[in-house]
Write a protein that holds these residues in place. Structure first.
Motif, short mmCIF file in Angstrom:
data_model
loop_
_atom_site.label_atom_id
_atom_site.label_comp_id
_atom_site.label_asym_id
_atom_site.label_seq_id
_atom_site.Cartn_x
_atom_site.Cartn_y
_atom_site.Cartn_z
N GLY A 34 36.61 36.71 39.41
CA GLY A 34 37.52 37.56 38.64
C GLY A 34 36.78 38.74 38.05
N TYR A 35 37.38 39.91 38.13
CA TYR A 35 36.82 41.12 37.52
C TYR A 35 37.80 41.62 36.48
CZ TYR A 35 35.71 46.06 36.87
OH TYR A 35 35.44 47.27 36.31
N TYR A 36 37.31 41.87 35.24
CA TYR A 36 38.17 42.25 34.12
C TYR A 36 37.68 43.56 33.52
CZ TYR A 36 39.38 37.37 34.72
OH TYR A 36 39.78 36.17 35.28
N ASN A 37 38.46 44.62 33.73
CA ASN A 37 38.12 45.93 33.20
C ASN A 37 38.85 46.10 31.87
OD1 ASN A 37 38.01 48.76 32.61
ND2 ASN A 37 37.53 49.15 34.77
N LEU A 38 38.12 46.02 30.76
CA LEU A 38 38.73 46.09 29.44
C LEU A 38 39.01 47.51 29.00
CD1 LEU A 38 36.78 43.28 27.54
CD2 LEU A 38 38.80 43.12 29.01
N LYS A 39 38.46 48.49 29.73
CA LYS A 39 38.75 49.89 29.41
C LYS A 39 40.11 50.31 29.98
CE LYS A 39 33.99 51.55 28.96
NZ LYS A 39 32.98 52.51 29.46
N THR A 40 40.35 49.93 31.24
CA THR A 40 41.62 50.30 31.88
C THR A 40 42.68 49.22 31.71
OG1 THR A 40 40.97 49.34 34.01
CG2 THR A 40 40.37 51.65 33.59
N LYS A 41 42.28 48.06 31.12
CA LYS A 41 43.18 46.92 30.95
C LYS A 41 43.74 46.46 32.30
CE LYS A 41 43.38 46.38 26.38
NZ LYS A 41 44.60 46.56 25.64
N GLN A 42 42.84 46.26 33.26
CA GLN A 42 43.22 45.77 34.58
C GLN A 42 42.27 44.66 35.01
OE1 GLN A 42 43.07 49.69 36.66
NE2 GLN A 42 45.18 49.27 37.26
N TRP A 43 42.73 43.85 35.96
CA TRP A 43 41.89 42.78 36.47
C TRP A 43 42.24 42.48 37.92
CZ3 TRP A 43 43.22 37.42 37.56
CH2 TRP A 43 44.60 37.16 37.50
N MET A 44 41.34 41.79 38.61
CA MET A 44 41.61 41.35 39.97
C MET A 44 41.02 39.96 40.17
SD MET A 44 38.88 42.96 42.65
CE MET A 44 39.53 41.81 43.87
N SER A 45 41.50 39.27 41.18
CA SER A 45 41.05 37.91 41.43
C SER A 45 40.82 37.69 42.92
CB SER A 45 42.10 36.91 40.93
OG SER A 45 41.68 35.58 41.15
N MET A 46 39.82 36.86 43.22
CA MET A 46 39.54 36.43 44.59
C MET A 46 39.47 34.91 44.58
SD MET A 46 36.64 39.32 45.46
CE MET A 46 36.15 38.55 47.02
N PRO A 47 40.61 34.22 44.69
CA PRO A 47 40.63 32.76 44.58
C PRO A 47 40.39 32.05 45.91
CG PRO A 47 42.86 33.57 44.75
CD PRO A 47 41.97 34.78 44.80
N THR A 48 39.99 30.79 45.82
CA THR A 48 39.92 29.94 47.01
C THR A 48 41.23 29.18 47.20
OG1 THR A 48 37.56 29.60 46.63
CG2 THR A 48 38.64 28.11 48.15
N VAL A 49 41.71 28.58 46.11
CA VAL A 49 42.93 27.76 46.19
C VAL A 49 44.11 28.64 45.79
CG1 VAL A 49 44.06 25.64 45.44
CG2 VAL A 49 41.56 25.73 45.59
N TYR A 50 44.82 29.15 46.77
CA TYR A 50 45.91 30.08 46.52
C TYR A 50 47.00 29.46 45.66
CZ TYR A 50 50.12 32.85 47.40
OH TYR A 50 51.27 33.58 47.25
N SER A 51 47.34 28.20 45.92
CA SER A 51 48.42 27.55 45.16
C SER A 51 48.06 27.42 43.68
CB SER A 51 48.75 26.18 45.75
OG SER A 51 47.60 25.33 45.70
#
Length: 255
Positions: A34-51
């Protein structure tokens, strides 16, 4: 299924292969970057277990992620709601369940996190493998965002807009000493060990400590002298430290 979830599902399939190639050998059966940008208030995720990712989103756990922004290797407590829901979900899917950890690193804009499940204890020498994984996934995440900016999602949490980095300027001669059997290490030496484990170069360590490169080299030489072999490699150093019962649990205050 919309395009966003199609992308996440494709990422999860790639992540399964990545685990087998990179960290399955140390007992990790699933993970999520997980990447969390606290300046732009955005995040992204790269999960293994989609469910589990979908369940995590539906239950609103993203709002609580700010409570996990503590640098280092942090175990999930079995009593926490997050772990209980995680365990319940994996049991329904007949998937393996073990201990769960966050490996968190501060960035210029916020935090990045490798969350993983493991079926065996995290050994001292595994820590570097996990950090290698975190750095590799960080690079991959950057590439994904460059190709597809829509993978970033709004981060609806109250968090500081600017993250500052604090470096220790404490004198090396006044730090507390810690005993591991017959081996005695200073707090500064434990901090140096942690920084080396987190893949910092000697030059980066010197900069963070506001000392010269020569002082860092001498410090590691003296540290290796304490285990009676000043010419061993850094990888061999980690193994010797573990033999002297210097474990990850002892480094938690220095991570």
């Amino acid at each position: 299924m919309d395009q966003y979830h199609k992308n996440i599902k494709n990422i999860s399939q790639s992540m399964e292969q990545w685990i087998q190639s990179n960290i399955a050998s140390i007992g990790v059966y699933e993970c999520c970057y997980g990447y969390y940008n606290l300046k732009t208030k955005q995040w992204m995720s790269m999960p293994t277990v989609y469910s589990w990712y979908c369940a995590y989103m539906e239950k609103g756990f993203t709002v609580q992620v700010k409570d996990r922004f503590h640098e280092g290797l942090i175990p999930w407590r079995n009593s926490d709601l997050l772990y209980r829901e995680y365990k319940k979900h994996l049991q329904k899917k007949d998937l393996s369940i073990g201990s769960k950890f966050d490996l968190v690193r501060k960035t210029n804009n916020g935090f990045e996190m490798l969350t993983f499940g493991t079926l065996q204890p995290v050994r001292f020498e595994d820590y570097q493998t996990l950090y290698h994984g975190l750095h590799d996934l960080s690079y991959q995440a950057h590439q994904i965002v460059q190709r597809n900016p829509d993978i970033m999602r709004p981060l609806e949490i109250e968090a500081p807009q600017i993250i500052t980095h604090k470096h220790s300027h404490t004198s090396w001669d006044t730090l507390k000493k810690f005993k591991f059997g017959s081996l005695i290490l200073t707090g500064q030496e434990l901090q140096l060990i942690q920084q080396l484990l987190s893949l910092m170069t000697y030059e980066e360590i010197a900069l963070s400590q506001s000392v010269t490169l020569h002082e860092v080299e001498r410090s590691f030489y003296r540290l290796k002298e304490k285990i009676k072999n000043p010419h061993i490699t850094n990888s061999e150093l980690f193994i010797e430290l573990r033999k002297n019962y210097v474990l990850m649990s002892h480094l938690k205050d220095f991570v």
